[in-house]
Motif scaffolding. Structure first.
Motif, PDB file in Angstrom:
ATOM      1  N   GLY A   1      44.384  -9.034  31.164  1.00 32.71           N
ATOM      2  CA  GLY A   1      44.737  -8.481  29.861  1.00 32.71           C
ATOM      3  C   GLY A   1      43.542  -8.102  29.011  1.00 32.71           C
ATOM      4  O   GLY A   1      43.694  -7.431  27.985  1.00 32.71           O
ATOM      5  N   ARG A   2      42.344  -8.524  29.427  1.00 29.27           N
ATOM      6  CA  ARG A   2      41.131  -8.171  28.669  1.00 29.27           C
ATOM      7  C   ARG A   2      40.212  -7.251  29.481  1.00 29.27           C
ATOM      8  O   ARG A   2      39.549  -6.387  28.896  1.00 29.27           O
ATOM      9  N   PHE A   3      40.149  -7.463  30.773  1.00 31.89           N
ATOM     10  CA  PHE A   3      39.275  -6.668  31.636  1.00 31.89           C
ATOM     11  C   PHE A   3      40.122  -5.720  32.476  1.00 31.89           C
ATOM     12  O   PHE A   3      41.238  -6.051  32.888  1.00 31.89           O
ATOM     13  N   THR A   4      39.553  -4.543  32.754  1.00 35.17           N
ATOM     14  CA  THR A   4      40.230  -3.566  33.611  1.00 35.17           C
ATOM     15  C   THR A   4      39.234  -2.989  34.607  1.00 35.17           C
ATOM     16  O   THR A   4      38.184  -2.477  34.209  1.00 35.17           O
ATOM     17  N   ILE A   5      39.576  -3.080  35.873  1.00 34.27           N
ATOM     18  CA  ILE A   5      38.749  -2.485  36.915  1.00 34.27           C
ATOM     19  C   ILE A   5      39.304  -1.117  37.259  1.00 34.27           C
ATOM     20  O   ILE A   5      40.517  -0.905  37.280  1.00 34.27           O
ATOM     21  N   SER A   6      38.413  -0.175  37.504  1.00 34.99           N
ATOM     22  CA  SER A   6      38.816   1.169  37.906  1.00 34.99           C
ATOM     23  C   SER A   6      37.738   1.744  38.811  1.00 34.99           C
ATOM     24  O   SER A   6      36.632   1.200  38.894  1.00 34.99           O
ATOM     25  N   ARG A   7      38.054   2.818  39.479  1.00 27.75           N
ATOM     26  CA  ARG A   7      37.064   3.435  40.356  1.00 27.75           C
ATOM     27  C   ARG A   7      37.267   4.941  40.387  1.00 27.75           C
ATOM     28  O   ARG A   7      38.386   5.438  40.228  1.00 27.75           O
TER      29      ARG A   7
ATOM     30  N   TYR B   1      43.427  -7.027  41.496  1.00 29.50           N
ATOM     31  CA  TYR B   1      43.577  -8.480  41.393  1.00 29.50           C
ATOM     32  C   TYR B   1      42.562  -8.967  40.387  1.00 29.50           C
ATOM     33  O   TYR B   1      41.396  -8.549  40.423  1.00 29.50           O
ATOM     34  N   TYR B   2      42.999  -9.828  39.478  1.00 31.40           N
ATOM     35  CA  TYR B   2      42.129 -10.323  38.414  1.00 31.40           C
ATOM     36  C   TYR B   2      42.137 -11.846  38.372  1.00 31.40           C
ATOM     37  O   TYR B   2      43.150 -12.493  38.653  1.00 31.40           O
TER      38      TYR B   2
ATOM     39  N   GLN C   1      35.862  -2.382  32.609  1.00 30.09           N
ATOM     40  CA  GLN C   1      35.998  -2.309  31.159  1.00 30.09           C
ATOM     41  C   GLN C   1      36.325  -3.706  30.654  1.00 30.09           C
ATOM     42  O   GLN C   1      37.323  -4.307  31.071  1.00 30.09           O
ATOM     43  N   MET C   2      35.499  -4.207  29.748  1.00 26.47           N
ATOM     44  CA  MET C   2      35.665  -5.564  29.236  1.00 26.47           C
ATOM     45  C   MET C   2      35.914  -5.502  27.736  1.00 26.47           C
ATOM     46  O   MET C   2      35.048  -5.043  26.979  1.00 26.47           O
TER      47      MET C   2
END
Length: 123
Positions: free
Chosen positions: A66-72, A59-60, A82-83
């Motif tokens: 579209g610019r930031f990506t969360i991962s684990r 959830y963003y 990732q920004m």
């Protein structure tokens, strides 16, 4: 208890990229929803992104979609943000947080917080 330590912040020019990391220790990391929040000077802390414990749900906040990506990586007890295409309005202290519940945005649903890492976007 879960201890969280963020890293990866810094100064970047508009349009640039940064990757934040948050390493967890303590209780089983993989059982927690992990979130990223930010707080700009003079403003309230706000939700940025969150990911479920298994990574199947994310959830963003609209301005970062579209610019930031969360991962684990549960094997490394680490969550990332990732920004890309950073803007001056992304300048803030970024915090990671852990919640025992599902993917949600309210701050009060997160029990554990890191100390924050400064991100400054400026030319």
């Amino acid at each position: 208890q879960v201890q969280l330590v963020e890293s990866g912040g810094g100064l970047v020019q508009p349009g640039g990229s940064l990757r934040l990391s948050c390493e967890a220790s303590g209780r089983t990391f993989s059982r927690y929803t992990m979130g990223w929040f930010r707080q700009a000077p003079g403003k309230e802390r706000e939700f940025v992104a969150a990911m479920s414990w298994g990574g199947s749900s994310t959830y963003y906040r609209d301005p970062v979609k579209g610019r930031f990506t969360i991962s684990r990586d549960n094997a490394k007890n680490t969550v990332y943000l990732q920004m890309n295409s950073l803007k001056p309005e992304d300048t803030a202290v970024y915090y990671c947080a852990a919640s025992p519940g599902p993917v949600v945005s309210p701050l009060n649903r997160y029990d554990y917080w890191g100390q924050g890492t400064q991100v400054t976007v400026s030319s």
